[in-house]
Design a protein around this motif. Sequence first.
Motif, PDB file in Angstrom:
ATOM      1  N   LYS A 154      47.379  38.390  34.864  1.00 60.48           N
ATOM      2  CA  LYS A 154      47.947  38.903  33.741  1.00 60.48           C
ATOM      3  C   LYS A 154      49.623  37.907  33.426  1.00 60.48           C
ATOM      4  N   VAL A 155      49.134  36.903  31.943  1.00 62.32           N
ATOM      5  CA  VAL A 155      50.112  36.008  31.921  1.00 62.32           C
ATOM      6  C   VAL A 155      51.079  36.840  30.091  1.00 62.32           C
ATOM      7  N   ASN A 156      51.933  36.455  30.689  1.00 66.58           N
ATOM      8  CA  ASN A 156      52.719  37.179  29.324  1.00 66.58           C
ATOM      9  C   ASN A 156      53.264  36.135  28.709  1.00 66.58           C
ATOM     10  N   HIS A 157      53.649  34.665  28.800  1.00 66.54           N
ATOM     11  CA  HIS A 157      53.785  33.338  28.549  1.00 66.54           C
ATOM     12  C   HIS A 157      53.091  32.300  29.160  1.00 66.54           C
ATOM     13  N   PRO A 158      52.304  31.787  28.172  1.00 63.96           N
ATOM     14  CA  PRO A 158      52.432  30.736  29.227  1.00 63.96           C
ATOM     15  C   PRO A 158      52.841  29.627  30.258  1.00 63.96           C
ATOM     16  N   ILE A 200      41.537  26.698  31.368  1.00 63.75           N
ATOM     17  CA  ILE A 200      41.606  26.533  32.355  1.00 63.75           C
ATOM     18  C   ILE A 200      41.552  27.252  33.995  1.00 63.75           C
ATOM     19  N   LYS A 201      41.214  28.624  33.356  1.00 63.62           N
ATOM     20  CA  LYS A 201      40.375  29.310  34.074  1.00 63.62           C
ATOM     21  C   LYS A 201      38.903  29.127  34.725  1.00 63.62           C
ATOM     22  N   GLN A 202      38.345  28.267  33.354  1.00 60.64           N
ATOM     23  CA  GLN A 202      36.853  28.323  33.172  1.00 60.64           C
ATOM     24  C   GLN A 202      36.533  26.876  34.334  1.00 60.64           C
ATOM     25  N   VAL A 203      37.351  26.435  34.461  1.00 57.49           N
ATOM     26  CA  VAL A 203      37.387  25.630  35.965  1.00 57.49           C
ATOM     27  C   VAL A 203      36.424  25.729  37.166  1.00 57.49           C
ATOM     28  N   ASN A 204      37.213  27.011  37.408  1.00 56.60           N
ATOM     29  CA  ASN A 204      36.863  27.849  38.824  1.00 56.60           C
ATOM     30  C   ASN A 204      35.705  29.215  37.756  1.00 56.60           C
ATOM     31  N   SER A 205      34.731  29.413  38.985  1.00 55.11           N
ATOM     32  CA  SER A 205      34.118  30.746  39.030  1.00 55.11           C
ATOM     33  C   SER A 205      34.568  32.013  38.647  1.00 55.11           C
ATOM     34  N   ASP A 206      34.386  32.685  37.468  1.00 52.44           N
ATOM     35  CA  ASP A 206      34.585  34.059  37.556  1.00 52.44           C
ATOM     36  C   ASP A 206      34.959  35.144  38.594  1.00 52.44           C
ATOM     37  N   PRO A 207      35.662  35.295  39.835  1.00 57.04           N
ATOM     38  CA  PRO A 207      35.825  36.201  40.483  1.00 57.04           C
ATOM     39  C   PRO A 207      35.646  37.063  40.288  1.00 57.04           C
ATOM     40  N   TRP A 208      35.679  38.179  39.405  1.00 57.97           N
ATOM     41  CA  TRP A 208      34.892  39.485  39.478  1.00 57.97           C
ATOM     42  C   TRP A 208      33.898  39.458  39.372  1.00 57.97           C
ATOM     43  N   GLN A 209      33.114  38.309  38.432  1.00 56.64           N
ATOM     44  CA  GLN A 209      31.447  38.663  38.839  1.00 56.64           C
ATOM     45  C   GLN A 209      31.031  38.164  39.784  1.00 56.64           C
ATOM     46  N   ALA A 268      45.175  43.281  47.996  1.00 53.64           N
ATOM     47  CA  ALA A 268      44.974  42.416  47.272  1.00 53.64           C
ATOM     48  C   ALA A 268      43.758  42.113  48.323  1.00 53.64           C
ATOM     49  N   LEU A 269      42.696  42.127  47.568  1.00 50.88           N
ATOM     50  CA  LEU A 269      41.486  41.858  47.980  1.00 50.88           C
ATOM     51  C   LEU A 269      41.521  40.134  47.734  1.00 50.88           C
ATOM     52  N   GLU A 270      39.762  39.677  48.180  1.00 50.02           N
ATOM     53  CA  GLU A 270      39.589  38.368  47.584  1.00 50.02           C
ATOM     54  C   GLU A 270      39.246  37.420  46.831  1.00 50.02           C
ATOM     55  N   GLY A 271      40.077  36.468  46.228  1.00 49.38           N
ATOM     56  CA  GLY A 271      39.634  36.047  45.166  1.00 49.38           C
ATOM     57  C   GLY A 271      41.229  35.906  44.015  1.00 49.38           C
ATOM     58  N   ASP A 272      41.707  36.737  44.969  1.00 52.77           N
ATOM     59  CA  ASP A 272      43.685  36.700  44.331  1.00 52.77           C
ATOM     60  C   ASP A 272      42.535  38.056  43.461  1.00 52.77           C
ATOM     61  N   LEU A 273      42.368  39.107  43.578  1.00 59.21           N
ATOM     62  CA  LEU A 273      41.431  39.775  43.198  1.00 59.21           C
ATOM     63  C   LEU A 273      42.925  41.538  43.703  1.00 59.21           C
ATOM     64  N   ARG A 314      39.840  44.591  33.961  1.00 59.86           N
ATOM     65  CA  ARG A 314      39.779  44.158  34.935  1.00 59.86           C
ATOM     66  C   ARG A 314      40.735  44.879  35.987  1.00 59.86           C
ATOM     67  N   LYS A 315      39.847  45.736  36.383  1.00 59.38           N
ATOM     68  CA  LYS A 315      40.455  47.317  37.422  1.00 59.38           C
ATOM     69  C   LYS A 315      39.275  47.072  38.954  1.00 59.38           C
ATOM     70  N   ILE A 316      39.935  47.189  39.769  1.00 54.19           N
ATOM     71  CA  ILE A 316      38.884  47.734  40.943  1.00 54.19           C
ATOM     72  C   ILE A 316      39.313  49.493  41.124  1.00 54.19           C
ATOM     73  N   SER A 317      39.417  50.164  41.385  1.00 58.91           N
ATOM     74  CA  SER A 317      39.586  51.355  41.819  1.00 58.91           C
ATOM     75  C   SER A 317      39.181  52.019  43.013  1.00 58.91           C
ATOM     76  N   LEU A 318      39.671  52.051  44.193  1.00 55.27           N
ATOM     77  CA  LEU A 318      39.759  52.597  45.297  1.00 55.27           C
ATOM     78  C   LEU A 318      40.145  53.772  46.483  1.00 55.27           C
ATOM     79  N   SER A 319      39.389  53.908  47.643  1.00 49.87           N
ATOM     80  CA  SER A 319      39.702  55.251  47.790  1.00 49.87           C
ATOM     81  C   SER A 319      39.104  55.195  49.784  1.00 49.87           C
TER      82      SER A 319
END
Length: 619
Positions: A449-453, A481-490, A517-522, A561-566
């Motif tokens: 989450k980027v508040n300022h560049p 810039i983020k599009q240089v890498n694949s979307d970790p959410w996908q 903290a999950l894989e893919g910086d998620l 951009r949210k993941i709910s776990l249990s």
Amino acid sequence: MSTEQQSSEPLEEEREPVKSTAVEEEATNVEEEATDAEAEAADDEKENGADDRSEMDQLYAETLRNIEEGEIVKGTVVKVTDQEVLVDVGYKSEGSISLREFRNERGEAPVAVGDEVEVFLEEAENSDGHIVLSKEKADKAKVWDEITKVYEDDSEIEGTVTDKIKGGLAVDIGVRGFLPGSQVDLRPVRDLGSFVGQKITMKILKLNRQRGNIVLSRRAVLEKGREEKRRETLSSLKVDMRIKGIVKNITEYGAFIDLGGVDGLLHITDMSWGRVSHPTELLSVGEETEVVVLKFDPETERVSLGLKQKTPDPWTSIREKYPPGTRAHGKVVSLTDYGAFVELEEGIEGLVHVSEMSWTRRIKHPSKILAVGDIIEAMILDVNPESKRISLGLKQIQPNPWDVIEEKYPPDSIIEGKVRNLTDFGAFIGLEEGIDGLVHISDLSWTQKVNHPSDILKKGDIVKAKVLNIDKSRERLSLGIKQVNSDPWQEFTHKYGVGKSVTGTIVKVTDFGLFLALEGDLEGLIHSSELGIDRSDQPERHFTVGQELTAKILKVDTGERKISLSLSALQNDEERKDISSYLNRKDTGVARLGDMLPDRPLGGGSILDETSKEEETEE
């Protein structure tokens, strides 16, 4: 009786002491007669002497001139010495005058015996009985008489300016006169000292002979001459005529020209077909110039003049000379915030707008690339003779790099550039000179989450980015810039669907749950209600940062951009698997269900109850 007789009588008496009475009486009578005769003779003599003296005084007085003190009289020089000059004015005595009063400006005293001179009678007789004369006062009195006559006749007088004094000038007109500064000229004079030594013609405004005060005016003479010229000029003025005049005054909006007693206004817009910043660029005070009469109102005596009207209007054939699409050379004559004015020829200027200066650079001010006096080549973009405007382009001389931008940087290609600027909404990446692409703040990171560049970039960084979109008409290039890498959410959703378990590390423990903290910086959130502990318990008592946990995925929201776990759901799944495995066993051995269950379920309830509920639901 004579003295001799008186002295002889006693002697006779001595000789003749005794006489007769008759003799004595006769003698007495003789003596009385003699005495009377003598007295009569004395009276006659006295009377005759007085008459003679009176007659002589009268004759002497008649020889004297009838003159009075304070008059100018004529006299004759009878004697000249080194110190004085004796002058006979026909009075009782000659008058003595100092030789100094006869000296001229060269120090010479041109006076000789026999010269006739005019002198001033100060006193007819001083304490020494002498007459008092003055040559100097006679000269001044004569001057005053002449000045008085000039004043009474309202005529003019000449004088020489001798000095600059407070409030004006001192002028010698035979006597000292005062010329006020306001009366020196028709308009205020800045340097009164320039008149010192000049011989000028004036009128006398005020005269007080007793106090010796004279007030002069040169302005009155000038106004009189100007009025005569004014009448002559007004009678000959006509519209469109050419006339010569003297530049009288210059202001910011124009110049006043003296046409001969009449002032005309030459407005700055009528001085040249081209740009004139100030009238002093073309005119100077005192200069003679030829102008054209544009307007003349005999009633108000107002005259409008023009200088540029002496030559044809160059805008009449401007389209033929500068057709749009052609190139022209010119000189930069002015710079403004919005562009540069270029003189193509005398009287013809065009504007290069700041937006027409460069294809690639964002020009904040024309001075960044141009300077007054530069000779440049520009493209004629538009010509409007009616409004006298020509639009020029500087960038049109060079090919437009945006015409080939898609060939050099096709969409979806990866580029490398330097971070040139950071703003609240994103970062500008320089691709080449004059070509920048914008990375919006939303395209900086998939996960963070980027508040300022500036949170992830700094000016000067070399980064890779993907070309997202090109808008040639608006000259804009969008990068990511983020599009240089694949979307970790996908990738995450493909690999881990809802209901599957995933392993992560606790990175944060809060009152409302745990962040893994999950894989893919998620990151995923296990809410406190899904921890499998009593609700009154604090998560900190059971979990610590860095602890590895496996949890069940309840929900994946790629938009938010949210993941709910249990944890409790995963434990329940494992229990159900164990129960199902037990119920499906084929051996005949007897076993108790309690042996297969934990002493205390994490969910706080009976697994059998949950299993029964699920079986009822399936039915």
